[in-house]
Design an enzyme around this catalytic site. Structure first.
Site, PDB file in Angstrom:
ATOM      1  N   CYS A   1     -39.318   8.944 -45.878  1.00  0.00           N
ATOM      2  CA  CYS A   1     -39.715   9.423 -47.105  1.00  0.00           C
ATOM      3  C   CYS A   1     -39.100   9.682 -48.357  1.00  0.00           C
ATOM      4  O   CYS A   1     -38.133   8.896 -48.555  1.00  0.00           O
ATOM      5  CB  CYS A   1     -40.920  10.587 -46.965  1.00  0.00           C
ATOM      6  SG  CYS A   1     -41.824  11.053 -48.147  1.00  0.00           S
ATOM      7  N   ILE A   2     -38.884  10.829 -48.970  1.00  0.00           N
ATOM      8  CA  ILE A   2     -38.230  11.054 -50.363  1.00  0.00           C
ATOM      9  C   ILE A   2     -36.884  11.619 -50.005  1.00  0.00           C
ATOM     10  O   ILE A   2     -35.896  11.515 -50.856  1.00  0.00           O
ATOM     11  CB  ILE A   2     -39.153  12.002 -51.159  1.00  0.00           C
ATOM     12  CG1 ILE A   2     -38.202  12.084 -52.619  1.00  0.00           C
ATOM     13  CG2 ILE A   2     -38.818  13.669 -50.504  1.00  0.00           C
ATOM     14  CD1 ILE A   2     -38.523  10.919 -53.497  1.00  0.00           C
TER      15      ILE A   2
END
Lengths: 219, 219
Positions: A136-137
């Protein structure tokens, strides 16, 4: 059995670790025959977000380690106790907690910095040639720390975030939710997961499974 | 595509929904081709437990719906809005929240009662001959509501809890973590999951997957 370290950043995608990515990473690790220990910083969350209203709660305070313990079922240690020598690799699930509690990437992008403890740990795994998986991030925060080595990674296909990531020196590669990007040279595996808010949990699990399989092959 | 309702009781196994069971239930549903909507009561938690110390936090308050929204990524509705007619079945993951927020089973055992909203919903699915899947401690609360119909179910192999469950009129059957009990007559599927604190997430996923597969066949 090889053992890896998993770092969580709270419990809930808007102010902590993305819960589903965290759980599915643990499942994928076990399915690949890897053992794990879970860590989180013993520090205050940047803020607390009401996940129903998607708005910060004025004056509310929570501790990252205590909240992450919800996902870890209490079996968790402070990040300050993580020793690279004890582990064969590192896994970072996503969620805004990575960009708010483990760094200030959410606010400063490429100009931001990672938590000093996290930076030391990530540099330690990198120098020891032990693989890192980030979801994800989380790859953006890996970029803040390792960008100068020019690793290839993905945060999915969001142009704004990709631009910030590339400012660190990292190379961004677009990637579908159910896939992952493997940088053999830098021993870095990344998968976008809920960077696409509309992703299905099945797609997210497919991407994390591929990432953890590639990570296990590097460990 | 068939759509089922999932009821959560917070976020964290000591004061809310068991996080891993909740996430793995959602994954298993999607893998079986079932769509879902998530519900939780819009009410205060019985208490808030620090999951690191495993002790209640004096004076702390959290809302069940807001905390469950962390697992649901905000895509959640109040339990009071759940209409049986809209769904093909019901899924209840476990966690102490089921026994503290959705009932008082944690404190009163077989003498306890389920939340009135939950009881109406469970009776509604039962009367409409739509299947119910319940995980971990949730079968005990199903027993509080449907025990008079003498369904067969499992909460694993804990004799004390099984004894309380049988006092409701339900029949208890021992079951391993990676398995489930299917009551074809009462359209009830149950699996023990983290009733065994030492269970591995792989075993829990195996049990929940079997349960949701059997549930999908009944839906």
């Amino acid at each position: 059995m090889k053992t890896v370290a998993v770092i969580l950043s709270g419990c809930g995608h808007l102010d902590g670790a993305e819960i589903r990515e965290s759980v599915l990473s643990l499942l994928a690790l076990e399915l690949e025959g890897l053992s794990y220990r879970i860590f989180a910083p013993d520090s205050a969350q940047f803020h607390v977000v009401n996940h129903l209203a998607a708005e910060p709660e004025e004056g509310a305070e929570r501790n990252v380690l205590q909240e992450a313990a919800r996902i870890a079922r209490g079996d968790i240690s402070p990040l300050s106790e993580l020793t690279v020598e004890e582990f064969d690799g590192l896994v970072l699930p996503g969620g805004f907690g990575v960009a708010k509690n483990l760094s200030d990437f959410a606010f400063k992008g490429a100009e931001g910095a990672a938590d000093a403890n996290l930076a030391a740990v990530v540099n330690g795994f990198y120098q020891a040639k032990k693989p890192i998986a980030a979801v994800c991030i989380a790859p953006a925060i890996i970029a803040l720390i390792l960008g100068k080595h020019a690793p290839t990674l993905t945060i999915g296909s969001d142009p704004g975030t990709a631009e910030q990531v590339e400012k660190t020196g990292a190379q961004h590669q677009n990637c579908a939710t159910d896939d992952c990007v493997v940088d053999q040279q830098h021993l870095l595996v990344t998968s976008p997961a809920y960077m696409d808010d509309g992703a299905s949990i099945k797609q997210v699990f497919a991407g994390i499974s591929k990432a953890i399989k590639a990570f296990a092959n590097l460990a």
